[in-house]
Scaffold this active site. Sequence first.
Site, PDB file in Angstrom:
ATOM      1  N   ASP A  98      48.401  18.104   7.759  1.00 19.22           N
ATOM      2  CA  ASP A  98      47.319  18.744   8.512  1.00 19.22           C
ATOM      3  C   ASP A  98      47.711  19.933   9.390  1.00 19.22           C
ATOM      4  O   ASP A  98      47.081  20.975   9.343  1.00 19.22           O
ATOM      5  CB  ASP A  98      46.645  17.709   9.421  1.00 19.22           C
ATOM      6  CG  ASP A  98      46.173  16.484   8.666  1.00 19.22           C
ATOM      7  OD1 ASP A  98      46.490  16.347   7.467  1.00 19.22           O
ATOM      8  OD2 ASP A  98      45.482  15.646   9.268  1.00 19.22           O
ATOM      9  N   GLU A 148      54.288   5.688  11.364  1.00 25.17           N
ATOM     10  CA  GLU A 148      53.758   6.798  10.560  1.00 25.17           C
ATOM     11  C   GLU A 148      54.809   7.902  10.367  1.00 25.17           C
ATOM     12  O   GLU A 148      54.967   8.433   9.285  1.00 25.17           O
ATOM     13  CB  GLU A 148      52.499   7.355  11.234  1.00 25.17           C
ATOM     14  CG  GLU A 148      51.735   8.332  10.358  1.00 25.17           C
ATOM     15  CD  GLU A 148      50.456   8.838  11.021  1.00 25.17           C
ATOM     16  OE1 GLU A 148      50.230   8.518  12.216  1.00 25.17           O
ATOM     17  OE2 GLU A 148      49.694   9.550  10.350  1.00 25.17           O
TER      18      GLU A 148
HETATM   19  C1  DGY Z   1      43.177  12.467   9.919  1.00 23.43           C
HETATM   20  O1  DGY Z   1      42.106  11.921  10.143  1.00 23.43           O
HETATM   21  O2  DGY Z   1      44.001  12.759  10.773  1.00 23.43           O
HETATM   22  C2  DGY Z   1      43.576  12.696   8.529  1.00 23.43           C
HETATM   23  O3  DGY Z   1      44.764  13.365   8.418  1.00 23.43           O
HETATM   24  C3  DGY Z   1      42.501  13.347   7.736  1.00 23.43           C
HETATM   25  O4  DGY Z   1      42.708  12.860   6.480  1.00 23.43           O
END
Ligand code: DGY
Length: 435
Positions: A166, A401
Site C-alpha cells: 500500500d 504481520e
Molecule cells: C488495508 O485495509 O490496509 C489493506 O491493505 C487494503 O487491502
Amino acid sequence: MNEAADFLSRAQAILRGNDTGGFTKPSLKQYPHQWNWDSAIIALGLSYFDLPRAYTEIRSLLRGQWDDGMLPHVIYDPVPSDYFPGPAFWKTDGRPITPGVRTSGITQPPLLATVLRLIHNRQPSLDFLREVYPAVLRWHRWMHTCRDADGSGLFCIIHPWESGTDDSPRWLRVMDNITPQNVPGFHRGDTIHVTQAERPHDADYLRFIHLIDVFRRNQYVPQRLLAHSPFLVQDVLFNAILYRADRDLKELAGILNEPAGEIDGWLEQMQVNFDQRFWDERDGLYYDFDICSGSPIRVNTGMTFMPLYAGIPDPQRAARLIEHHWQVPSEYAPDTLTRYMLPSTSKSEPLWDARRYWRGPVWILLNWMLADGLQQYGRDDLAEALEHDSLELMARSGFREYYDPRDGSACGATEFSWSAALAIVMSANKTPRQD
Ligand code: DGY
C-alpha cells in the site's frame, strides 16, 4: 513437545484461531474479512495438516469472482466489524456471481495458480483441480485483457492496494500528482488496532479512498477505470507474480489435458516486454512504470528482486541484482543498522522507515517468494539464509504481520495468518533456531 513441534503447533493454532469455518481471517481484529492473496497462502499452509480445509479456503475465495472474471481483493464477512472500507463504501453490489457475496472492486497479486500447483505436487487431486481450474483461467484471462493499458500484455494496477504494498515509497510521486477532490467523509479503521506509526500516512490514505470513489463513479467498468484512474502503474511485483502464475497455470493445464495455447500467448508476450519495460541498465534494477507520466519510477525497493521469483532475468542480470544490490549493506544486506533480511525498501531510500508498513519492514511473504527465486538461480545459500531469518523472526517475535529489520521486533497486526502458514511451509524442511 520439542521446540520445532511446539513452533508448528503454535502456527497451526493461529490458522485454527482465525478460521471462520468457510474462510480464514488474515488477523482477527485488523483484517476481519477474506483477502485474496492471503487466502491463497493460507490454503497452502492448511494443506500441510488439513487438506479438505485448504480446499474450502480456495472454494470460498472463488465465490467472490465477478461475472467478467475479476477475483476481488476482499470478500466481506457479513458479520459487522470496525474495518473500513466495507462493502457499503465500495458499492459493488450486483457484480459478483454468487448471490449475497459482497466484495471490494479491485484485485490483488495472483498467487492462486502457483499455490494450486504446489498443493497438487504434494497431494494430487485431479477432481479438485478440474473443479477450480476454469475459474482460475477466467481470472488470468481477465488480467491479460481488462488491464492491458498499452497492448504490452503487462498488467496495470489502478490502486496501490492491488499491489498489496500500500504505502511503498515507489508510489510517492504518482500519489503526489493526485489531488483528492470531494472525498466522501470517512474514518480510518486501520489505526484502531495497530499504531499509526506502523501504518500508512494520512495523506496516502486519503488518496486510497479518493481512488475508490473514482472507481465507483465509473461503476467498475474496466475500460472506464483505465481511462479515468489517476493511478495507472505497471508494477514489477504484480507482473512477476502473474508471469510465475501463468507458468504454473500452464502446468495445471498440462496435468488436466486442457489446451494451453492461450496461456503460451500470454507468457510469450510478457517475456518479450517485461525486461524491456522494467529493467534499468544504468542502475541494474527493475523499476515500475508510471503510465500517466510515461516514465519509470526510479525507487529502489525489495520488489526489484521479484523477477527472480518469476524466473525472468537472464543469469547476468540476476547476478547483477544479487551482487550489486542484495548483498550491499547500504541497501539490503545486514550492517550496523539492520540485522534481518529482507528490508522491503532499500536503506538508501530517503523514505526508508524501519517500522512503517511497506517502507522498510521485513515481510514473510516477500521472503518466501524471494527464497524460491534465489533457488531458481542456484543461490541456495542466500535462499537458506532468508528462510532462516524468517523462521527466527517468527520464533522470537511471534506470527506477526511484519518485522523491524533492525532488531526483529514485531510490527503491525497480531496473530497473522500468512506468517503462520508460511512458517508451516518453510518448516517442512527446516527447524527454527534460537540462539
Ligand atoms: C488495508 O485495509 O490496509 C489493506 O491493505 C487494503 O487491502
